[in-house]
Scaffold this motif. Structure first.
Motif, PDB file in Angstrom:
ATOM      1  N   GLN A 374       0.912  -1.273  -0.006  1.00  0.00           N
ATOM      2  CA  GLN A 374       0.167   0.205   0.048  1.00  0.00           C
ATOM      3  C   GLN A 374       0.511   0.441   0.045  1.00  0.00           C
ATOM      4  O   GLN A 374       0.637   2.258  -0.289  1.00  0.00           O
ATOM      5  CB  GLN A 374      -0.750   0.503   1.838  1.00  0.00           C
ATOM      6  CG  GLN A 374      -2.214  -0.289   1.218  1.00  0.00           C
ATOM      7  CD  GLN A 374      -2.254  -2.629   1.127  1.00  0.00           C
ATOM      8  OE1 GLN A 374      -1.220  -3.246   2.119  1.00  0.00           O
ATOM      9  NE2 GLN A 374      -2.485  -2.597   0.029  1.00  0.00           N
ATOM     10  N   ILE A 375       1.940   1.531   0.951  1.00  0.00           N
ATOM     11  CA  ILE A 375       2.965   2.125   0.778  1.00  0.00           C
ATOM     12  C   ILE A 375       3.625   2.972  -0.569  1.00  0.00           C
ATOM     13  O   ILE A 375       3.169   4.113  -1.161  1.00  0.00           O
ATOM     14  CB  ILE A 375       4.150   1.966   1.621  1.00  0.00           C
ATOM     15  CG1 ILE A 375       3.382   1.686   2.691  1.00  0.00           C
ATOM     16  CG2 ILE A 375       5.102   2.989   1.337  1.00  0.00           C
ATOM     17  CD1 ILE A 375       4.552   2.248   4.312  1.00  0.00           C
ATOM     18  N   ALA A 376       3.653   1.674  -1.001  1.00  0.00           N
ATOM     19  CA  ALA A 376       4.022   1.865  -3.168  1.00  0.00           C
ATOM     20  C   ALA A 376       3.308   2.206  -3.996  1.00  0.00           C
ATOM     21  O   ALA A 376       3.428   3.285  -4.821  1.00  0.00           O
ATOM     22  CB  ALA A 376       4.737   0.351  -3.169  1.00  0.00           C
ATOM     23  N   GLU A 439      10.788  12.824   0.683  1.00  0.00           N
ATOM     24  CA  GLU A 439       9.604  13.122  -0.146  1.00  0.00           C
ATOM     25  C   GLU A 439       9.984  12.612  -1.161  1.00  0.00           C
ATOM     26  O   GLU A 439      10.099  12.815  -2.917  1.00  0.00           O
ATOM     27  CB  GLU A 439       8.488  13.447  -0.686  1.00  0.00           C
ATOM     28  CG  GLU A 439       7.676  13.500   0.355  1.00  0.00           C
ATOM     29  CD  GLU A 439       6.723  14.711   0.063  1.00  0.00           C
ATOM     30  OE1 GLU A 439       6.394  15.290  -1.618  1.00  0.00           O
ATOM     31  OE2 GLU A 439       5.732  15.561   1.094  1.00  0.00           O
ATOM     32  N   GLY A 440      11.618  12.349  -1.938  1.00  0.00           N
ATOM     33  CA  GLY A 440      12.716  12.163  -2.833  1.00  0.00           C
ATOM     34  C   GLY A 440      12.697  10.931  -2.939  1.00  0.00           C
ATOM     35  O   GLY A 440      12.078   9.602  -2.458  1.00  0.00           O
ATOM     36  N   GLN A 441      13.445  10.448  -4.032  1.00  0.00           N
ATOM     37  CA  GLN A 441      13.247   9.438  -4.851  1.00  0.00           C
ATOM     38  C   GLN A 441      13.410   8.369  -4.560  1.00  0.00           C
ATOM     39  O   GLN A 441      12.646   6.879  -4.825  1.00  0.00           O
ATOM     40  CB  GLN A 441      13.252   9.196  -6.254  1.00  0.00           C
ATOM     41  CG  GLN A 441      12.833   8.516  -7.692  1.00  0.00           C
ATOM     42  CD  GLN A 441      13.131   8.600  -9.026  1.00  0.00           C
ATOM     43  OE1 GLN A 441      13.793   9.670  -9.173  1.00  0.00           O
ATOM     44  NE2 GLN A 441      12.914   7.599  -9.509  1.00  0.00           N
ATOM     45  N   ASN A 442      14.559   8.789  -3.859  1.00  0.00           N
ATOM     46  CA  ASN A 442      15.364   7.021  -3.268  1.00  0.00           C
ATOM     47  C   ASN A 442      15.345   7.136  -2.100  1.00  0.00           C
ATOM     48  O   ASN A 442      15.626   6.272  -1.470  1.00  0.00           O
ATOM     49  CB  ASN A 442      16.734   7.978  -3.651  1.00  0.00           C
ATOM     50  CG  ASN A 442      17.092   7.458  -4.708  1.00  0.00           C
ATOM     51  OD1 ASN A 442      17.497   6.754  -5.575  1.00  0.00           O
ATOM     52  ND2 ASN A 442      18.297   8.475  -5.447  1.00  0.00           N
ATOM     53  N   THR A 443      14.187   8.008  -1.197  1.00  0.00           N
ATOM     54  CA  THR A 443      14.152   7.536   0.555  1.00  0.00           C
ATOM     55  C   THR A 443      13.480   6.361   0.468  1.00  0.00           C
ATOM     56  O   THR A 443      14.004   5.865   1.504  1.00  0.00           O
ATOM     57  CB  THR A 443      13.483   9.252   0.663  1.00  0.00           C
ATOM     58  OG1 THR A 443      13.865  10.124   0.804  1.00  0.00           O
ATOM     59  CG2 THR A 443      13.013   8.739   2.164  1.00  0.00           C
ATOM     60  N   LEU A 444      12.204   6.415   0.238  1.00  0.00           N
ATOM     61  CA  LEU A 444      11.412   4.802  -0.494  1.00  0.00           C
ATOM     62  C   LEU A 444      13.048   4.014   0.128  1.00  0.00           C
ATOM     63  O   LEU A 444      12.533   2.548   1.078  1.00  0.00           O
ATOM     64  CB  LEU A 444      10.971   4.507  -0.762  1.00  0.00           C
ATOM     65  CG  LEU A 444       9.863   3.461  -0.487  1.00  0.00           C
ATOM     66  CD1 LEU A 444       9.624   3.479   0.650  1.00  0.00           C
ATOM     67  CD2 LEU A 444       8.415   3.776  -1.733  1.00  0.00           C
ATOM     68  N   VAL A 445      13.561   3.969  -0.961  1.00  0.00           N
ATOM     69  CA  VAL A 445      14.447   2.678  -0.954  1.00  0.00           C
ATOM     70  C   VAL A 445      15.270   2.145   0.278  1.00  0.00           C
ATOM     71  O   VAL A 445      15.735   1.145   1.045  1.00  0.00           O
ATOM     72  CB  VAL A 445      15.151   2.424  -2.394  1.00  0.00           C
ATOM     73  CG1 VAL A 445      16.013   1.802  -2.438  1.00  0.00           C
ATOM     74  CG2 VAL A 445      14.365   2.904  -3.988  1.00  0.00           C
ATOM     75  N   ALA A 446      16.286   3.783   0.854  1.00  0.00           N
ATOM     76  CA  ALA A 446      16.582   3.969   1.827  1.00  0.00           C
ATOM     77  C   ALA A 446      16.519   3.062   2.978  1.00  0.00           C
ATOM     78  O   ALA A 446      17.062   2.811   3.427  1.00  0.00           O
ATOM     79  CB  ALA A 446      17.917   4.753   1.460  1.00  0.00           C
TER      80      ALA A 446
END
Length: 574
Positions: A374-376, A439-446
Motif C-alpha cells: 500500500q505504501i508503494a 519525499e525524495g525518489q530514493n528515500t523509500l528505497v533507503a
C-alpha cells in the motif's frame, strides 16, 4: 596420556569424524534448516498480493490489516509446536507444518480465483482463519529448525548455526519474487500458490536429514570451536554471495528466459553449501584434541548452567549485601544461562525491557513490510514493488547475517550481546524519520533498506539473547512468550497505519467480478497517506531503542562475568 589411552582416544576421534558419519549429519542438518528457512518466510511476501486480496474481498484497509494481523497472531500459538514435539517425532512435526501451510494458502489462492464467475466467493472469516493458520505454520517451521540446530551443535557453535539458519528466512520474499517472475510475472495469485507448494516440497526434500537428527547426537559433539568457526566462515561466505546475487539481480523485474536464468543461479547458490557436508563425509582429518575428552565444557551439557552454578551465584550475591541486592538488583539478570520458569520470567524487569525493545523495534519493521504494497501504491510506485520487496528481504538477510558478528569477534571484542542489540536498533528510528521528512525518489528505497537491516538483526539475535539471559533449556517456552509481542504490535501498529490511510483516502466504487456486486473501498494516494504513520512509528522505535540501552546497562556486568568465567575455564583446560 600413555600409548594405549592415546590410541583409544584417536579411535574415538576417527569414529566421530568419519566412521559413524556424525560430522556429515550435523552439517547436513544445518543445510536442511537453511533450505527450510529460505522458503518458509511466507509472511514476508504479503505485500505482493495484499492489494489483489483487498480488491477480491472488497474490504477496507482496516480489514486488510486484520488479515496481516491474523498471520502474526498465529505466532501467538507457537507454543503448540513445543507441545507437539512432546508427543510427536520431529519429522512428523515438520510435515504437519507443511500441511498447515498448504491448506491455509490454498484457501487464500481460491479467493483470488473467485474473481472468475464459476467458483463461489469465500467468506472473510474463513480467510482470516486461513491467515492465522498460515502464521502458525511458520512458527512450527521455525521451532523445527531451532530444535535441529540445538541437537546438532554444541553451545559454543549453536549461536552461529541459529544465526545462519534464521538469516535465510529473510530471503524468502526475494526467492518467491524470482519464482513469480519466472512463472507468471505481474500475477499476484502465483505468490499464494508458491507459498502453498514450496514449503511442502522443501520439507520432503529435507526429510531424510531430519530423520537422522537424533536427541543423543548433541551429547557426542567434541569438535573444537576453532574448527567449527572455519566451517561456519565458509557457510557465511556462501551466504553473503547469495545475498549479493539477489540484491543485484533480484531487485529488477525480469521475465521470460532471463527470469529462469536468474532463478537457476539462485537455486545453484542455495545448493552450493552441500559441498561442506560432502567434504566432511569424505574427510578423515582429526579435528578434535585430547583436552576435549579430558575436560568437556559445562555449557555443552544441557543439564548444566552456561557459566556458574546457582549455589556459587547465591554465595557471591549474598556477600554484596542483602539490602543492596533487594533494592537495586530486583528483577535483574546477574548470571547468564540461569533457567527461568514462565512465572519467574514474567516477574523479571530485564525481560520486560527486552520485550519492549522487541515490541517497539523489530515488530514495527515487520508491520512496515506488511504495508509495503500500500505504501508503494500510494506513492505511485506500484511498478517498483518487486524491487522494494527484494531490497527489504535482502537487507533483512544481511542484518541476520550480521547478528553472528559477536561470535566471530568474541576473542577480540568483549561486548555484551544486548549492546549489539541496542546498536542494531539505531537505524530504525532514523529510517522512519527519513521517510516522514523527505519525499525524495530514493528515500523509500533507503528507508526500506535500513528497516530491513535493523529488524533482520534483531530477529536473528533474539534467539541467542533469550537463551543467554533466561536459560537454554527454557528457550522453547520463553521465546514463544517473547514473540507474543508480534501479533500485539501487528494489530496496534497496523491499526495506526490503517486509520491514517482511511482518514486521508477517498471512496472508490469497485465491482466484484465473482458476485457482480459493486462495493465501495477507500483508496489513498499521495505522501499524506503514511507520513503521520511514519512519524508515530519513529517515536515508537525511539522508545524501543531506549529500552534496549537500559537492558544493556543492566546486563553488561553479567556478560563481563561470563567472559571472565569462560577465559578462566579455558586457561584451566589448557
Amino acid at each position: 596420556m600413555d600409548d594405549d589411552d592415546r590410541c583409544e582416544w584417536r579411535g574415538r576421534s576417527n569414529a566421530h569424524v568419519g566412521g559413524d558419519g556424525r560430522e556429515w549429519r550435523r552439517w547436513s542438518a544445518l543445510v536442511a534448516t537453511v533450505w527450510i528457512q529460505a522458503v518458509t518466510g511466507t509472511n514476508f511476501d504479503f505485500s505482493a498480493y495484499s492489494s489483489a486480496l483487498k480488491s477480491s474481498l472488497g474490504v477496507s484497509q482496516q480489514s486488510l490489516n486484520y488479515l496481516a494481523t491474523a498471520s502474526d497472531l498465529g505466532k501467538a500459538f507457537g507454543w503448540s509446536s513445543g507441545l507437539a514435539l512432546l508427543y510427536m517425532p520431529l519429522p512428523a512435526v515438520l510435515l504437519l507444518s507443511a500441511a498447515l501451510g498448504l491448506a491455509a494458502y490454498v484457501v487464500q489462492y481460491c479467493v483470488l480465483l473467485s474473481s472468475s464467475p464459476s467458483p463461489p466467493a469465500i467468506p472473510y472469516p474463513v480467510v482470516f482463519l486461513a491467515c492465522l493458520v498460515a502464521g502458525c505454520s511458520i512458527c512450527w517451521f521455525n521451532t523445527v529448525c531451532f530444535v535441529v540446530c540445538t541437537r546438532s551443535f554444541s553451545a559454543s557453535s549453536r549461536p552461529l548455526a541459529l544465526s545462519l539458519s534464521t538469516s535465510f528466512n529473510g530471503l524468502s520474499a526475494a526467492f518467491y519474487t524470482l519464482f513469480a517472475n519466472a512463472l507468471a510475472p505481474y500475477t499476484a495469485s502465483v505468490y499464494l500458490l508458491l507459498n502453498a507448494i514450496l514449503p511442502l516440497a522443501i520439507s520432503l526434500l529435507a526429510l531424510p536429514v531430519i530423520l537422522l537428527c537424533r536427541q543423543q547426537d548433541r551429547h557426542n559433539l567434541h569438535s573444537k570451536p576453532e574448527h567449527d568457526e572455519r566451517v561456519f566462515l565458509g557457510f557465511y561466505i556462501l551466504a553473503v554471495v547469495t545475498g549479493v546475487y539477489l540484491v543485484i539481480l533480484g531487485s529488477f523485474t525480469s521475465t521470460g528466459s532471463t527470469a529462469w536464468i536468474v532463478l537457476s543461479g539462485a537455486m545453484a547458490l542455495l545448493a552450493l553449501p552441500l559441498i561442506i557436508p560432502a567434504a566432511s563425509c569424505c574427510s578423515d582429518v582429526d579435528i578434535s584434541g585430547p583436552e576435549d575428552y579430558a575436560m568437556p565444557l559445562n555449557n555443552d551439557d544441557p543439564q548444566k548452567p552456561l557459566l556458574i552454578s546457582n549455589d556459587q551465584y547465591q554465595s557471591e550475591y549474598q556477600l554484596q549485601g542483602c539490602c543492596y541486592g533487594t533494592i537495586l538488583e530486583k528483577g535483574r539478570v546477574l548470571v547468564l544461562g540461569e533457567e527461568h520458569s514462565a512465572k519467574r520470567l514474567l516477574r523479571c524487569v530485564d525481560f520486560w525491557l527486552y520485550y519492549t525493545a522487541y515490541f517497539c523495534g523489530a515488530t514495527v519493521g515487520l508491520v512496515y513490510s506488511n504495508n509495503l504494497g500500500q505504501i508503494a501504491q500510494s506513492l505511485h510506485r506500484q511498478s517498483e514493488l518487486t524491487m522494494l520487496l527484494a531490497v527489504y528481504s535482502s537487507c533483512s538477510f544481511f542484518g541476520r547475517l550480521l547478528s553472528a558478528l559477536p561470535e566471530f569477534l568474541h576473542r577480540k571484542v568483549s561486548f555484551a550481546r544486548t549492546g549489539w542489540l541496542a546498536a542494531a536498533l539505531v537505524p530504525m528510528p532514523m529510517a522512519f524519520f527519513l521517510l516522514w521528512n523527505s519525499e525524495g525518489q530514493n528515500t523509500l528505497v533507503a528507508g526500506t533498506a535500513l528497516i530491513g537491516l535493523s529488524s533482520g538483526f534483531i530477529f536473528a539475535a533474539a534467539v541467542s539473547v533469550t537463551a543467554e539471559l533466561f536459560g537454554p533449556n527454557s528457550i522453547g517456552m520463553n521465546h514463544n512468550i517473547l514473540i507474543t509481542n508480534i501479533p500485539l504490535g501487528s494489530l496496534l501498529y497496523g491499526q495506526i497505519a490503517a486509520l491514517v490511510y482511511d482518514a486521508n483516502g477517498l471512496r472508490k466504487m469497485v465491482q466484484d467480478n465473482g458476485t457482480g456486486r459493486v462495493e465501495t473501498m477507500i483508496v489513498c494516494m499521495g505522501a499524506r497517506c503514511y507520513s503521520t504513520t511514519f512519524l508515530v512509528w519513529g517515536c515508537i522505535t525511539l522508545l524501543g531503542l531506549a529500552s534496549s540501552i537500559a537492558l544493556f546497562f543492566r546486563t553488561r556486568q553479567a556478560y563481563a562475568d561470563g567472559q571472565s568465567s569462560f577465559k578462566h575455564r579455558s586457561q584451566v583446560s589448557s
